[in-house]
Design an enzyme around this catalytic site. Structure first.
Site, PDB file in Angstrom:
ATOM      1  N   ASN A   1       0.877  -1.175   0.000  1.00 29.19           N
ATOM      2  CA  ASN A   1       0.000   0.000   0.000  1.00 29.19           C
ATOM      3  C   ASN A   1       0.912   1.223   0.000  1.00 29.19           C
ATOM      4  OD1 ASN A   1      -1.740   2.079   0.517  1.00 29.19           O
ATOM      5  ND2 ASN A   1      -2.712   1.122   2.295  1.00 29.19           N
TER       6      ASN A   1
ATOM      7  N   ARG B   1      -2.638  -1.856  -3.412  1.00 29.88           N
ATOM      8  CA  ARG B   1      -3.823  -1.040  -3.191  1.00 29.88           C
ATOM      9  C   ARG B   1      -3.731   0.161  -4.130  1.00 29.88           C
ATOM     10  NH1 ARG B   1      -4.996   3.459   1.122  1.00 29.88           N
ATOM     11  NH2 ARG B   1      -7.200   3.741   0.688  1.00 29.88           N
TER      12      ARG B   1
ATOM     13  N   HIS C   1     -12.923   3.350   0.098  1.00 33.64           N
ATOM     14  CA  HIS C   1     -12.903   2.292   1.134  1.00 33.64           C
ATOM     15  C   HIS C   1     -13.605   1.017   0.651  1.00 33.64           C
ATOM     16  CE1 HIS C   1     -13.027   5.936   4.049  1.00 33.64           C
ATOM     17  NE2 HIS C   1     -11.777   5.533   3.951  1.00 33.64           N
TER      18      HIS C   1
ATOM     19  N   ARG D   1     -12.068  16.400   7.823  1.00 29.94           N
ATOM     20  CA  ARG D   1     -12.817  16.741   6.597  1.00 29.94           C
ATOM     21  C   ARG D   1     -14.274  17.051   6.926  1.00 29.94           C
ATOM     22  NH1 ARG D   1     -10.878  11.437   3.358  1.00 29.94           N
ATOM     23  NH2 ARG D   1      -9.196  11.051   4.820  1.00 29.94           N
TER      24      ARG D   1
ATOM     25  N   GLU E   1      -8.177  -4.891   5.082  1.00 30.38           N
ATOM     26  CA  GLU E   1      -8.051  -4.602   3.653  1.00 30.38           C
ATOM     27  C   GLU E   1      -6.911  -5.398   3.012  1.00 30.38           C
ATOM     28  OE1 GLU E   1      -9.236  -0.051   3.223  1.00 30.38           O
ATOM     29  OE2 GLU E   1      -8.579  -0.579   5.229  1.00 30.38           O
TER      30      GLU E   1
END
Ligand code: ADP
Length: 404
Positions: free
Chosen positions: A7, A91, A180, A241, A384
């Site tokens: 990743n 990823r 995601h 955010r 993941e």
């Protein structure tokens, strides 16, 4: 099949190495501060203490070289020769409209990923650096790209087109993509197993609540809506955010404060969310602590976070015309039982009855509703990397006609 999962982010590279048939990696680690002073390698091998090293890592290629050296290390490594690695799963954040599932990487895929860069300028370039470094350093070993966006490629058009002039979709591909995806995919599969069934029989809302958060409606195995969109700022408020805000605020603030587009984006991306409201921190643990001490803005930010998650669960139940299972995952979802309790209180009308005492744990895989709750709620730690390893194996085996 022995699989290395990479990743590669803008300033960090995470890695995990899975030996054939195993679901936990034998070694894993992260290099942080790639390309900066004082880069740090943290490396763990099953059964040994964590190794931490400060070392120069001038670029992503150097970072990958260090990771490959670690894999061959006599004490901390997991293999005698790099040829034991049978495939590498990467990823990749944005697959645009070109990719609806994981793919074997070749020159055409690289070109298509380069074409997606405009859609994910912060993420896709470092993903590509990782892929290119592995292609150079491990020639001949198959590489697979697993996309954050792919699981959401099943969104119906009415869920992904924004109500702005249609020509901007045609011209710039402005639409909801969702992110995601690997996590939503993994936890919805695992959550269904916990109920003794498969997800093609269930209507599931998956809540991935971390620093970045998103919620998805998974209707009989397919993502039909999700809270992140064209970019990664919308939906529920996150660490820094903003989440969903009235778009009128953007030109208003730009005019009042004289902000440029970049400054405005910085405010919405880095200075809003839990940090913006609480004025304390973006980290849920810090905010919970301050709220307990009586800080009003901290308490307000928690309430707003819980309120948005509740709203999305209700919205997605309506979208799917039903709800069987809600799943919580990622840092806050897996560990923040206080936040889960805030979100799930007063949801009886939807069929959710939280069992408060069952809910008080962190980081385990468990059902947290009462026996008679019509809708079940489960906590499922996300994984993941395992999902990427599984997809990689599947793609590579298919290519070879299933010889491994
Ligand atoms: P990322 O999106 O960076 O992968 P994570 O999934 O690691 O983020 O989630 C980070 C968030 O999880 C932070 O807000 C952190 O405070 C929260 N978190 C971690 N542990 C706990 C805990 N024990 N209680 C509440 N929140 C927690």
């Amino acid at each position: 099949m022995n699989i290395l999962v990479i990743n590669s982010g803008s300033s960090s590279i995470k890695y995990q190495y899975f030996k054939k048939g195993e679901t936990t990696p034998i070694v894993k680690g992260i290099i942080e501060r790639v390309g900066m002073e004082g880069a740090i390698l943290s490396h763990t091998k099953k059964g040994l203490d964590k190794l931490k090293k400060v070392l120069p890592v001038e670029n992503h290629k150097k970072g990958i070289e260090i990771i490959l050296d670690m894999l061959e290390d006599k004490k901390y490594g997991a293999l005698k020769s790099l040829s034991e690695i049978k495939a590498v799963g990467h990823r990749v954040v944005h697959g645009g409209e070109a990719f609806s599932g994981s793919v074997l990487i070749d020159d055409d895929v690289i070109k298509a990923l380069e074409d997606c860069t405009e859609l994910a300028p912060l993420h896709n370039p470092p993903n590509l650096l990782g892929i290119n470094a592995i292609r150079e350093l491990l020639p001949g070993i198959p590489n697979v790209a697993v996309f954050d966006t792919a699981f959401h490629s099943t969104l119906p058009k009415h869920a992904y087109i924004y109500a702005i002039p249609y020509k901007y979709y045609e011209k710039y591909k402005i639409r909801r993509y969702g992110f995601h995806g690997t996590s939503h995919d993994y936890v919805s599969t695992e959550g269904a197993k916990m109920l003794g069934t498969t997800r093609d029989k269930l209507k599931i809302v998956t809540c991935h609540l971390g620093n970045g958060s998103s919620i998805a409606a998974v209707d009989r195995g397919k993502s039909v809506d999700t809270s992140l969109g064209f970019g990664t700022m919308c939906g529920i408020p996150m660490g820094t955010r903003a989440g969903d805000i009235d778009p009128a605020i953007v030109p208003f603030l730009m005019e009042k404060e004289g902000f440029s587009a970049t400054e405005m984006r910085d405010i919405l991306y880095k200075k809003s969310g839990l940090l913006g409201i609480s004025e304390i921190s973006s980290d849920m643990r810090d905010i919970e602590k301050k709220a307990m001490e009586g800080d009003e803005k901290a308490a307000l930010s928690l309430k707003i976070f819980a309120y948005y998650v509740k709203k999305y669960i209700g919205m997605y139940a309506a979208v799917m015309n039903g709800l069987d299972l809600v799943i919580f995952t990622a840092g806050i979802g897996e560990n923040g039982w206080e936040m889960r309790e805030m979100i799930l209180s007063d949801m009886e009308f939807l069929g959710i009855k939280l069992d408060r005492s069952r809910n008080r744990f962190r980081g385990e895989q468990k059902i947290i509703t009462t026996e008679d709750s019509r809708v079940k709620v489960a906590v499922v730690p996300t994984n993941e990397e395992l999902m990427i390893a599984r997809d990689t194996e599947k793609i590579v085996k298919n290519r070879r006609g299933g010889d491994e």
